[in-house]
Design a protein around this motif. Structure first.
Motif, mmCIF file in Angstrom:
data_model
loop_
_atom_site.group_PDB
_atom_site.id
_atom_site.type_symbol
_atom_site.label_atom_id
_atom_site.label_comp_id
_atom_site.label_asym_id
_atom_site.label_seq_id
_atom_site.Cartn_x
_atom_site.Cartn_y
_atom_site.Cartn_z
ATOM 1 N N SER A 104 -54.055 17.290 6.496
ATOM 2 C CA SER A 104 -54.312 15.976 5.911
ATOM 3 C C SER A 104 -55.791 15.753 5.619
ATOM 4 N N ARG A 105 -56.682 16.372 6.389
ATOM 5 C CA ARG A 105 -58.117 16.206 6.175
ATOM 6 C C ARG A 105 -58.725 17.317 5.325
ATOM 7 N N ARG A 106 -57.915 18.250 4.901
ATOM 8 C CA ARG A 106 -58.388 19.341 4.039
ATOM 9 C C ARG A 106 -57.672 19.228 2.702
ATOM 10 N N THR A 107 -58.154 18.316 1.880
ATOM 11 C CA THR A 107 -57.456 17.987 0.643
ATOM 12 C C THR A 107 -57.336 19.189 -0.278
ATOM 13 N N TRP A 108 -58.387 20.005 -0.347
ATOM 14 C CA TRP A 108 -58.382 21.130 -1.283
ATOM 15 C C TRP A 108 -57.394 22.211 -0.868
ATOM 16 N N VAL A 109 -56.997 22.222 0.377
ATOM 17 C CA VAL A 109 -55.959 23.153 0.817
ATOM 18 C C VAL A 109 -54.588 22.492 0.722
ATOM 19 N N TYR A 110 -54.544 21.195 1.037
ATOM 20 C CA TYR A 110 -53.257 20.503 1.083
ATOM 21 C C TYR A 110 -52.608 20.387 -0.294
ATOM 22 N N LEU A 111 -53.391 20.024 -1.318
ATOM 23 C CA LEU A 111 -52.812 19.832 -2.652
ATOM 24 C C LEU A 111 -52.182 21.112 -3.209
ATOM 25 N N PRO A 112 -52.888 22.261 -3.214
ATOM 26 C CA PRO A 112 -52.221 23.488 -3.691
ATOM 27 C C PRO A 112 -51.025 23.885 -2.835
ATOM 28 N N LEU A 140 -41.217 23.747 -13.363
ATOM 29 C CA LEU A 140 -42.512 24.363 -13.057
ATOM 30 C C LEU A 140 -43.651 23.735 -13.858
ATOM 31 N N PRO A 141 -43.528 23.566 -15.189
ATOM 32 C CA PRO A 141 -44.619 22.900 -15.920
ATOM 33 C C PRO A 141 -44.883 21.476 -15.447
ATOM 34 N N VAL A 142 -43.815 20.726 -15.143
ATOM 35 C CA VAL A 142 -43.999 19.348 -14.675
ATOM 36 C C VAL A 142 -44.741 19.323 -13.344
ATOM 37 N N THR A 143 -44.365 20.207 -12.428
ATOM 38 C CA THR A 143 -45.021 20.245 -11.117
ATOM 39 C C THR A 143 -46.485 20.650 -11.238
ATOM 40 N N LEU A 144 -46.756 21.677 -12.038
ATOM 41 C CA LEU A 144 -48.142 22.119 -12.209
ATOM 42 C C LEU A 144 -48.982 21.054 -12.905
ATOM 43 N N LEU A 145 -48.394 20.378 -13.887
ATOM 44 C CA LEU A 145 -49.124 19.301 -14.569
ATOM 45 C C LEU A 145 -49.466 18.184 -13.596
ATOM 46 N N THR A 146 -48.496 17.775 -12.788
ATOM 47 C CA THR A 146 -48.739 16.696 -11.830
ATOM 48 C C THR A 146 -49.813 17.081 -10.820
ATOM 49 N N GLY A 147 -49.717 18.296 -10.269
ATOM 50 C CA GLY A 147 -50.719 18.736 -9.306
ATOM 51 C C GLY A 147 -52.108 18.839 -9.905
ATOM 52 N N THR A 148 -52.200 19.332 -11.148
ATOM 53 C CA THR A 148 -53.502 19.473 -11.803
ATOM 54 C C THR A 148 -54.135 18.120 -12.091
ATOM 55 N N VAL A 149 -53.339 17.186 -12.614
ATOM 56 C CA VAL A 149 -53.873 15.856 -12.934
ATOM 57 C C VAL A 149 -54.331 15.136 -11.673
ATOM 58 N N LEU A 150 -53.550 15.220 -10.605
ATOM 59 C CA LEU A 150 -53.948 14.580 -9.352
ATOM 60 C C LEU A 150 -55.211 15.210 -8.778
ATOM 61 N N ALA A 151 -55.327 16.539 -8.878
ATOM 62 C CA ALA A 151 -56.527 17.207 -8.380
ATOM 63 C C ALA A 151 -57.759 16.786 -9.177
ATOM 64 N N LEU A 152 -57.630 16.700 -10.509
ATOM 65 C CA LEU A 152 -58.757 16.263 -11.335
ATOM 66 C C LEU A 152 -59.151 14.822 -11.023
ATOM 67 N N ALA A 153 -58.162 13.971 -10.797
ATOM 68 C CA ALA A 153 -58.467 12.583 -10.443
ATOM 69 C C ALA A 153 -59.202 12.507 -9.112
ATOM 70 N N LEU A 154 -58.789 13.336 -8.167
ATOM 71 C CA LEU A 154 -59.456 13.348 -6.863
ATOM 72 C C LEU A 154 -60.891 13.842 -6.983
ATOM 73 N N VAL A 155 -61.100 14.886 -7.792
ATOM 74 C CA VAL A 155 -62.456 15.403 -8.006
ATOM 75 C C VAL A 155 -63.342 14.330 -8.627
ATOM 76 N N THR A 156 -62.816 13.639 -9.632
ATOM 77 C CA THR A 156 -63.595 12.597 -10.306
ATOM 78 C C THR A 156 -63.970 11.479 -9.347
ATOM 79 N N ALA A 157 -63.000 11.039 -8.546
ATOM 80 C CA ALA A 157 -63.261 9.937 -7.618
ATOM 81 C C ALA A 157 -64.310 10.318 -6.581
ATOM 82 N N ARG A 158 -64.282 11.563 -6.117
ATOM 83 C CA ARG A 158 -65.237 11.979 -5.084
ATOM 84 C C ARG A 158 -66.617 12.269 -5.657
ATOM 85 N N LYS A 159 -66.663 12.906 -6.815
ATOM 86 C CA LYS A 159 -67.955 13.245 -7.405
ATOM 87 C C LYS A 159 -68.713 11.998 -7.841
ATOM 88 N N LEU A 160 -68.013 11.057 -8.452
ATOM 89 C CA LEU A 160 -68.662 9.851 -8.959
ATOM 90 C C LEU A 160 -68.797 8.763 -7.903
#
Length: 233
Positions: A104-112, A140-160
């Motif tokens: 739960s505290r290792r987001t970059w491992v948990y999401l993949p 498979l495309p739907v799952t990968l799309l959802t995971g990728t979009v959520l990961a990008l949103a998380l990166v944006t929220a943390r970086k900014l």
């Protein structure tokens, strides 16, 4: 923190007798005093112990559920037929809970890891479901799309380092992009064409709300002191 030698109840440092049994309390020594670091360490140990106990209990329930389902399926037809679905679902739920507790505290491992678990779950359902295969062309495309979009949103929220309103805006934008991507994949699978309809409306409505939120954030910054005085904070 100190315990009564007779009834083991906790007593205050200035107590001369136990509030429960009334026996005298010996004078405090340095060993009886607990530092904040020791309290934090004990709290972490207690949390880990409770988490381990809950995971063990949940694992036992999951194994019991799988055995009961398999036994019921075997007893009804002397073969494994419908039990595939509840067994796969129980196993997926168990994996998700375990990963949530451990990562739960290792987001970059948990999401993949969670994305891979969802892919495996959908793949097994596809294998056990009669009819045309739907995992590779759709799930498979739907799952990968959802995971990728959520990961990008998380990166944006943390970086900014977005504020609360900024996080809401990022979440709304993410939801709009995800809706468009999902409709494109669904239409490509069922209608053999790339087009959007309802997702464009959803995305447009979300985009129209963004300027209102930006104006509201600016209004809050200008009147921050007035609001604090009004709310007494």
């Amino acid at each position: 923190m100190k315990l009564c030698e007779h009834c083991k109840v906790e007593v205050e440092e200035d107590s001369r007798s136990c509030p429960l049994c009334g026996n005298p309390i010996p004078p405090w020594t340095e060993e009886d005093r607990v530092t904040p670091e020791q309290l934090q360490r004990k709290a972490r140990e207690a949390e880990r112990s409770i988490r381990r106990w809950l995971l063990e209990a949940f694992s036992l329930m999951a194994v019991t559920g799988i055995l009961v389902v398999l036994a019921a399926d075997m007893a009804s037809g002397m073969s494994i037929s419908w039990a595939h679905y509840p067994v796969v679902f129980i196993a997926f739920t168990w994996v998700s809970v375990i990963m949530g507790a451990l990562l739960s505290r290792r987001t970059w491992v948990y999401l993949p890891a969670q994305t891979a678990a969802v892919c495996l779950f959908l793949y097994l359902l596809d294998r056990f479901t009669p009819g045309p295969a739907w995992f590779l062309p759709l799930a498979l495309p739907v799952t990968l799309l959802t995971g990728t979009v959520l990961a990008l949103a998380l990166v944006t929220a943390r970086k900014l380092k977005l504020s609360a309103i900024g996080s809401v805006i990022a979440s709304m934008t993410t939801g709009g992009v995800l809706a468009v991507g999902l409709e494109l994949l669904i239409n490509r699978h069922f209608h053999r064409s790339w087009h959007i309809s309802w997702s464009a409306v959803v995305f447009g409505c979300l985009v129209l709300v963004v300027p209102l939120l930006l104006y509201f954030r600016r209004w809050l910054r200008v009147r921050r002191n007035e609001i604090r005085k009004l709310l007494h904070i």
